[in-house]
Design a protein around this motif. Sequence first.
Motif, short mmCIF file in Angstrom:
data_model
loop_
_atom_site.label_atom_id
_atom_site.label_comp_id
_atom_site.label_asym_id
_atom_site.label_seq_id
_atom_site.Cartn_x
_atom_site.Cartn_y
_atom_site.Cartn_z
N ASP A 1 0.83 -1.21 0.00
CA ASP A 1 0.00 0.00 0.00
C ASP A 1 0.86 1.25 0.00
O ASP A 1 1.80 1.39 0.80
CB ASP A 1 -0.92 0.03 1.23
N GLY A 2 0.53 2.18 -0.90
CA GLY A 2 1.22 3.45 -0.97
C GLY A 2 2.48 3.45 -1.81
O GLY A 2 3.16 4.47 -1.92
N TYR A 3 2.80 2.31 -2.41
CA TYR A 3 4.02 2.21 -3.21
C TYR A 3 3.66 1.85 -4.65
O TYR A 3 3.48 0.69 -4.98
CB TYR A 3 4.98 1.16 -2.62
N GLY A 4 3.57 2.89 -5.49
CA GLY A 4 3.34 2.68 -6.91
C GLY A 4 4.67 2.46 -7.61
O GLY A 4 5.73 2.33 -6.97
N ALA A 5 4.66 2.44 -8.93
CA ALA A 5 5.87 2.17 -9.72
C ALA A 5 6.97 3.20 -9.47
O ALA A 5 8.15 2.90 -9.67
CB ALA A 5 5.52 2.12 -11.20
N ASP A 6 6.61 4.40 -9.03
CA ASP A 6 7.63 5.41 -8.75
C ASP A 6 8.42 5.10 -7.48
O ASP A 6 9.53 5.59 -7.30
CB ASP A 6 6.99 6.79 -8.63
N ASP B 1 19.41 2.84 -11.83
CA ASP B 1 18.64 4.08 -11.97
C ASP B 1 17.69 4.27 -10.79
O ASP B 1 17.58 5.36 -10.22
CB ASP B 1 17.85 4.09 -13.27
N PHE B 2 17.02 3.19 -10.39
CA PHE B 2 16.04 3.27 -9.31
C PHE B 2 16.71 3.54 -7.97
O PHE B 2 16.30 4.45 -7.24
CB PHE B 2 15.21 1.98 -9.25
N VAL B 3 17.73 2.76 -7.63
CA VAL B 3 18.39 2.97 -6.33
C VAL B 3 19.16 4.29 -6.32
O VAL B 3 19.35 4.90 -5.26
CB VAL B 3 19.28 1.78 -5.90
N GLY B 4 19.58 4.75 -7.49
CA GLY B 4 20.27 6.03 -7.57
C GLY B 4 19.37 7.20 -7.22
O GLY B 4 19.85 8.27 -6.81
N GLN B 5 18.06 7.02 -7.35
CA GLN B 5 17.10 8.07 -7.01
C GLN B 5 16.76 8.08 -5.51
O GLN B 5 16.06 8.98 -5.05
CB GLN B 5 15.83 7.88 -7.83
N TRP B 6 17.26 7.09 -4.79
CA TRP B 6 17.03 7.04 -3.33
C TRP B 6 17.76 8.21 -2.70
O TRP B 6 18.98 8.34 -2.82
CB TRP B 6 17.50 5.70 -2.78
N GLU B 7 17.04 9.07 -1.99
CA GLU B 7 17.62 10.27 -1.40
C GLU B 7 18.19 10.05 -0.01
O GLU B 7 18.74 10.97 0.59
CB GLU B 7 16.58 11.39 -1.40
N ARG B 8 18.03 8.86 0.54
CA ARG B 8 18.56 8.49 1.86
C ARG B 8 17.93 9.32 2.98
O ARG B 8 18.55 9.53 4.02
CB ARG B 8 20.08 8.54 1.89
N ASP B 9 16.70 9.77 2.77
CA ASP B 9 15.97 10.48 3.82
C ASP B 9 15.09 9.52 4.62
O ASP B 9 14.56 9.88 5.67
CB ASP B 9 15.14 11.62 3.24
N ALA B 10 14.93 8.32 4.12
CA ALA B 10 14.22 7.22 4.78
C ALA B 10 14.87 5.94 4.25
O ALA B 10 15.52 5.97 3.20
CB ALA B 10 12.73 7.26 4.46
N PRO B 11 14.72 4.83 4.95
CA PRO B 11 15.37 3.59 4.49
C PRO B 11 14.85 3.13 3.13
O PRO B 11 13.78 3.54 2.68
CB PRO B 11 14.98 2.56 5.57
N ILE B 12 15.62 2.28 2.49
CA ILE B 12 15.21 1.58 1.27
C ILE B 12 15.11 0.11 1.63
O ILE B 12 15.93 -0.41 2.41
CB ILE B 12 16.18 1.82 0.10
N LEU B 13 14.10 -0.57 1.13
CA LEU B 13 13.89 -2.00 1.37
C LEU B 13 14.19 -2.76 0.09
O LEU B 13 13.67 -2.42 -0.98
CB LEU B 13 12.45 -2.26 1.81
N ILE B 14 15.02 -3.79 0.21
CA ILE B 14 15.36 -4.63 -0.92
C ILE B 14 15.06 -6.07 -0.54
O ILE B 14 15.52 -6.54 0.51
CB ILE B 14 16.84 -4.46 -1.32
N HIS B 15 14.29 -6.76 -1.36
CA HIS B 15 13.98 -8.15 -1.04
C HIS B 15 14.00 -9.01 -2.30
O HIS B 15 13.81 -8.54 -3.42
CB HIS B 15 12.62 -8.28 -0.33
N CYS B 16 14.25 -10.29 -2.06
CA CYS B 16 14.08 -11.31 -3.09
C CYS B 16 13.26 -12.41 -2.41
O CYS B 16 12.64 -12.17 -1.38
CB CYS B 16 15.43 -11.80 -3.63
#
Length: 177
Positions: A37-42, A72-87
């Motif tokens: 929820d709250g996470y679209g393609a952007d 490209d996607f992770v490069g847009q992470w501004e590091r103002d909140a965590p990023i979640l990466i999963h497989c």
Amino acid sequence: MNIIVCPLSKAPHMARQHQVARVVSLLDPDSRFPLIDGYGADRHLCVEVHDINQEEEGMDACCDQRMTRILDFVGQWERDAPILIHCYAGISRSTATAFITACAHNPGVDESEIAQALRKASASAFPNRRFVALADAALGRNGRMSRAIASIGDGHNWYDIGEATPFEIPGTFGAAA
């Protein structure tokens, strides 16, 4: 802010709990990607890719195009909140992508420092070597990323655990940390 790694089974919960800025999902093409929820393609990148280290007939290996999408996607992470990466299991594709994300955001930091932080955070991490090699080339690291990952060895008992325990590594290393 930190880079959070987890298996698919924990991804929606971890995204909500940590109020992450972005989510990267790395799953086989036949897998169902989580709806968060709250996470679209952007804010949620879904990459269909098998966990393989070399081309195999009928399988979708990581390639330059997929790696470009990831970078490209992770490069847009501004590091103002965590990023979640999963497989699927939180052991190979996601740990490679966490390492790649940290390297991309810390271009002046020794890759071995980042690889050691990954190993310290997760004994079971077994980063996909193909992902790392492609990012190494794309980022112009001249093999340093691949050597750093080789130096930490394979994950401990990765083949027995089913899925990894979620963990975090810093998003910032070196003097800026």
